[in-house]
Write a protein that holds these residues in place. Structure first.
Motif, PDB file in Angstrom:
ATOM      1  N   SER A  48       0.832  -1.211   0.000  1.00 15.00           N
ATOM      2  CA  SER A  48       0.000   0.000   0.000  1.00 15.00           C
ATOM      3  C   SER A  48       0.859   1.250   0.000  1.00 15.00           C
ATOM      4  N   SER A  49       1.915   1.241   0.817  1.00 15.09           N
ATOM      5  CA  SER A  49       2.818   2.382   0.864  1.00 15.09           C
ATOM      6  C   SER A  49       3.503   2.602  -0.480  1.00 15.09           C
ATOM      7  N   LEU A  50       3.956   1.511  -1.104  1.00 11.23           N
ATOM      8  CA  LEU A  50       4.612   1.619  -2.403  1.00 11.23           C
ATOM      9  C   LEU A  50       3.644   2.124  -3.472  1.00 11.23           C
ATOM     10  N   LEU A  51       2.427   1.607  -3.476  1.00  6.17           N
ATOM     11  CA  LEU A  51       1.439   2.059  -4.456  1.00  6.17           C
ATOM     12  C   LEU A  51       1.121   3.537  -4.278  1.00  6.17           C
ATOM     13  N   ARG A  52       1.004   3.968  -3.031  1.00  8.56           N
ATOM     14  CA  ARG A  52       0.730   5.385  -2.768  1.00  8.56           C
ATOM     15  C   ARG A  52       1.829   6.258  -3.377  1.00  8.56           C
ATOM     16  N   ASN A  53       3.083   5.869  -3.158  1.00 11.48           N
ATOM     17  CA  ASN A  53       4.194   6.673  -3.665  1.00 11.48           C
ATOM     18  C   ASN A  53       4.308   6.603  -5.181  1.00 11.48           C
ATOM     19  N   MET A  54       3.912   5.484  -5.773  1.00 12.35           N
ATOM     20  CA  MET A  54       3.873   5.421  -7.236  1.00 12.35           C
ATOM     21  C   MET A  54       2.861   6.426  -7.788  1.00 12.35           C
ATOM     22  N   CYS A  55       1.719   6.531  -7.128  1.00  9.08           N
ATOM     23  CA  CYS A  55       0.701   7.492  -7.562  1.00  9.08           C
ATOM     24  C   CYS A  55       1.190   8.928  -7.398  1.00  9.08           C
ATOM     25  N   VAL A  56       1.931   9.188  -6.317  1.00 14.04           N
ATOM     26  CA  VAL A  56       2.400  10.547  -6.034  1.00 14.04           C
ATOM     27  C   VAL A  56       3.541  10.945  -6.963  1.00 14.04           C
ATOM     28  N   HIS A  57       4.534  10.058  -7.105  1.00 12.36           N
ATOM     29  CA  HIS A  57       5.798  10.453  -7.735  1.00 12.36           C
ATOM     30  C   HIS A  57       6.037   9.875  -9.129  1.00 12.36           C
ATOM     31  N   ALA A  58       5.249   8.880  -9.534  1.00 16.00           N
ATOM     32  CA  ALA A  58       5.501   8.253 -10.836  1.00 16.00           C
ATOM     33  C   ALA A  58       4.248   8.254 -11.701  1.00 16.00           C
ATOM     34  N   ARG A  59       3.401   9.249 -11.494  1.00 23.73           N
ATOM     35  CA  ARG A  59       2.141   9.314 -12.251  1.00 23.73           C
ATOM     36  C   ARG A  59       2.400   9.293 -13.750  1.00 23.73           C
ATOM     37  N   SER A  60       3.454   9.970 -14.202  1.00 17.88           N
ATOM     38  CA  SER A  60       3.749  10.033 -15.641  1.00 17.88           C
ATOM     39  C   SER A  60       4.136   8.671 -16.209  1.00 17.88           C
ATOM     40  N   GLY A  61       4.583   7.772 -15.337  1.00 14.45           N
ATOM     41  CA  GLY A  61       5.010   6.459 -15.803  1.00 14.45           C
ATOM     42  C   GLY A  61       3.934   5.390 -15.717  1.00 14.45           C
ATOM     43  N   LEU A  62       2.770   5.731 -15.174  1.00 20.62           N
ATOM     44  CA  LEU A  62       1.688   4.750 -15.032  1.00 20.62           C
ATOM     45  C   LEU A  62       0.916   4.622 -16.342  1.00 20.62           C
ATOM     46  N   ARG A  63       0.781   3.398 -16.812  1.00 24.93           N
ATOM     47  CA  ARG A  63       0.022   3.132 -18.030  1.00 24.93           C
ATOM     48  C   ARG A  63      -1.459   2.950 -17.686  1.00 24.93           C
ATOM     49  N   ASN A  64      -2.298   2.893 -18.702  1.00 30.17           N
ATOM     50  CA  ASN A  64      -3.724   2.678 -18.468  1.00 30.17           C
ATOM     51  C   ASN A  64      -3.979   1.350 -17.773  1.00 30.17           C
ATOM     52  N   SER A  65      -3.182   0.354 -18.139  1.00 30.71           N
ATOM     53  CA  SER A  65      -3.334  -0.957 -17.487  1.00 30.71           C
ATOM     54  C   SER A  65      -2.986  -0.876 -16.005  1.00 30.71           C
ATOM     55  N   ASP A  66      -1.991  -0.042 -15.666  1.00 28.56           N
ATOM     56  CA  ASP A  66      -1.638   0.160 -14.260  1.00 28.56           C
ATOM     57  C   ASP A  66      -2.784   0.826 -13.510  1.00 28.56           C
ATOM     58  N   LEU A  67      -3.375   1.839 -14.128  1.00 28.34           N
ATOM     59  CA  LEU A  67      -4.494   2.549 -13.492  1.00 28.34           C
ATOM     60  C   LEU A  67      -5.686   1.623 -13.303  1.00 28.34           C
ATOM     61  N   ASN A  68      -5.899   0.718 -14.256  1.00 27.44           N
ATOM     62  CA  ASN A  68      -6.979  -0.257 -14.116  1.00 27.44           C
ATOM     63  C   ASN A  68      -6.730  -1.191 -12.937  1.00 27.44           C
ATOM     64  N   GLU A  69      -5.483  -1.625 -12.787  1.00 31.62           N
ATOM     65  CA  GLU A  69      -5.139  -2.498 -11.648  1.00 31.62           C
ATOM     66  C   GLU A  69      -5.386  -1.773 -10.326  1.00 31.62           C
ATOM     67  N   ILE A  70      -5.007  -0.497 -10.274  1.00 35.62           N
ATOM     68  CA  ILE A  70      -5.216   0.288  -9.056  1.00 35.62           C
ATOM     69  C   ILE A  70      -6.708   0.450  -8.776  1.00 35.62           C
ATOM     70  N   SER A  71      -7.485   0.653  -9.833  1.00 30.16           N
ATOM     71  CA  SER A  71      -8.932   0.805  -9.662  1.00 30.16           C
ATOM     72  C   SER A  71      -9.556  -0.475  -9.099  1.00 30.16           C
ATOM     73  N   TYR A  72      -9.043  -1.638  -9.530  1.00 30.97           N
ATOM     74  CA  TYR A  72      -9.613  -2.911  -9.102  1.00 30.97           C
ATOM     75  C   TYR A  72      -9.482  -3.131  -7.593  1.00 30.97           C
ATOM     76  N   ILE A  73      -8.440  -2.550  -6.974  1.00 33.71           N
ATOM     77  CA  ILE A  73      -8.228  -2.795  -5.537  1.00 33.71           C
ATOM     78  C   ILE A  73      -8.955  -1.781  -4.658  1.00 33.71           C
ATOM     79  N   LEU A  74      -9.615  -0.809  -5.274  1.00 32.58           N
ATOM     80  CA  LEU A  74     -10.216   0.279  -4.499  1.00 32.58           C
ATOM     81  C   LEU A  74     -11.211  -0.232  -3.462  1.00 32.58           C
ATOM     82  N   ARG A  75     -12.046  -1.187  -3.858  1.00 32.53           N
ATOM     83  CA  ARG A  75     -13.040  -1.719  -2.913  1.00 32.53           C
ATOM     84  C   ARG A  75     -12.367  -2.374  -1.713  1.00 32.53           C
TER      85      ARG A  75
END
Length: 362
Positions: free
Chosen positions: A196-223
């Protein structure tokens, strides 16, 4: 080295005296090298010497308070240490114990922040830490495997904080679909908070490197994340709210849809306000919990101003006024070791509170 370790474990005064001895810390660091010039000891003895040296450096680097800050700075200033640690991680013959000590030492040093990017520039360090944390071989149930995996993950989590460079290096590491690997861990127990900590920092500091597939994976864990916030407390609650906050910031439409679809909008907002009220006194274990709650409220209201009325109905303004009246210097830092704060935030909590009040129409 064994004598020094026993002296260091006895009390802080001994650590102080050891560190003051001219050239001693440099000599200890020299013993961590795989290319020692000593010819009068065999390989087994050299491994023992390396292990005891790493143990002493780990002990020094975990020292609390102001003296701990001085010790970590003194250790990290050595020009050869990081190369020695990289060699240990990169050596297939290194034992689990040596790798574990090395990972813990790297984690402790990275808390000071000034050496974090320097560690990341030695790509093999992050590569080997990721291998230990993510490799399928790490699924072994032995205690030593689990300890190594935990320490490696902790080191990665600290290295990712406030470092866009390190986050992008991790994201680009070949052989892994990093975001997917982390999201799988969210559903587990043992490593979910590191992930969770690593994912949070990826969202904060590596947003430009996240692909659509990455964003979909993040969306899947939201619940799963929102469900965890309902039950968690303390450090775990701070980590999960921090992750949820960044998911809201990066993919706000998905976040809002999950709140509406699950019919949990009012309950979730009430949970945030209740958590803020119940954590008005910051602790050493979770000094940033009020900060992540206020940040989360800001991201929600910036995306949809209608959320402000829900926060008002739950007496969020009263909670914010209490935070404003009772600031804590501890909240300016990500970590507390004794009475020393490590990794200072760039924005004071007071500025976040002011922004939240503005969004609520105050």
């Amino acid at each position: 080295m064994l004598i020094l370790n026993k002296l260091a474990s006895f009390d802080l005064e001994n650590c102080i005296e050891i560190s003051r001895a001219t050239g001693l810390i440099s000599k200890i660091i020299e013993f961590t090298s795989s290319r020692t010039e000593m010819t009068n000891i065999n390989e087994a003895q050299q491994t023992l010497l390396k292990g005891s040296s790493l143990e002493l450096l780990r002990r020094f680097s975990s020292t609390k308070g102001e003296f701990g800050v001085i010790l970590r700075q003194k250790i990290s200033e050595n020009l050869f240490l990081l190369n020695h640690l990289a060699d240990i991680l990169d050596d297939s013959g290194s034992s689990h114990e040596l790798r574990e000590l090395t990972s813990e030492l790297l984690r402790n040093l990275a808390m000071e922040g000034n050496i974090k990017d320097e560690i990341g520039h030695i790509r093999v360090i992050i590569s080997r830490l990721m291998h230990a944390f993510l490799s399928q071989d790490a699924l072994s149930s032995t205690d030593s495997d689990q300890r190594l995996r935990m320490k490696s993950g902790q080191a990665l989590a600290v290295l990712a904080m406030e470092s866009a460079n390190n986050c992008l290096v991790m994201l680009a590491e070949p052989g892994y679909v990093f975001i997917k690997e982390l999201t799988v861990m969210i559903h587990g127990g043992r490593y979910r908070y590191i992930a969770s900590s690593l994912l949070r920092n990826m969202c904060v500091h590596a947003r430009s490197g996240l692909r659509n597939s990455d964003l979909n994976e993040i969306s899947y864990i939201l619940r799963e994340v929102l469900k965890g916030i309902t039950d968690a407390e303390g450090t775990e609650l701070e980590v999960l709210i921090g992750l949820s906050s960044q998911i809201c910031n990066v993919i706000p439409e998905d976040f809002a849809q999950e709140l509406e679809h699950g019919q949990i909008k009012e309950g979730f907002i009430k949970r945030l306000v209740n958590a803020l009220n119940s954590n008005m006194i910051p602790t050493a274990h979770c000094p940033g919990i009020r900060r992540v709650i206020v940040e989360h409220a800001i991201y929600m209201m910036e995306f949809n101003p209608a959320y402000a009325s829900y926060f008002n109905n739950c007496q969020m303004m009263e909670a914010l006024l209490t935070v404003e009246r009772k600031p804590s210097r501890a909240e300016n830092y990500r970590f507390l070791l004794g009475d020393a704060g490590l990794m200072k935030h760039s924005m004071p909590l007071s500025a976040l509170v002011a922004r939240a009040k503005e969004l609520m129409g105050h």
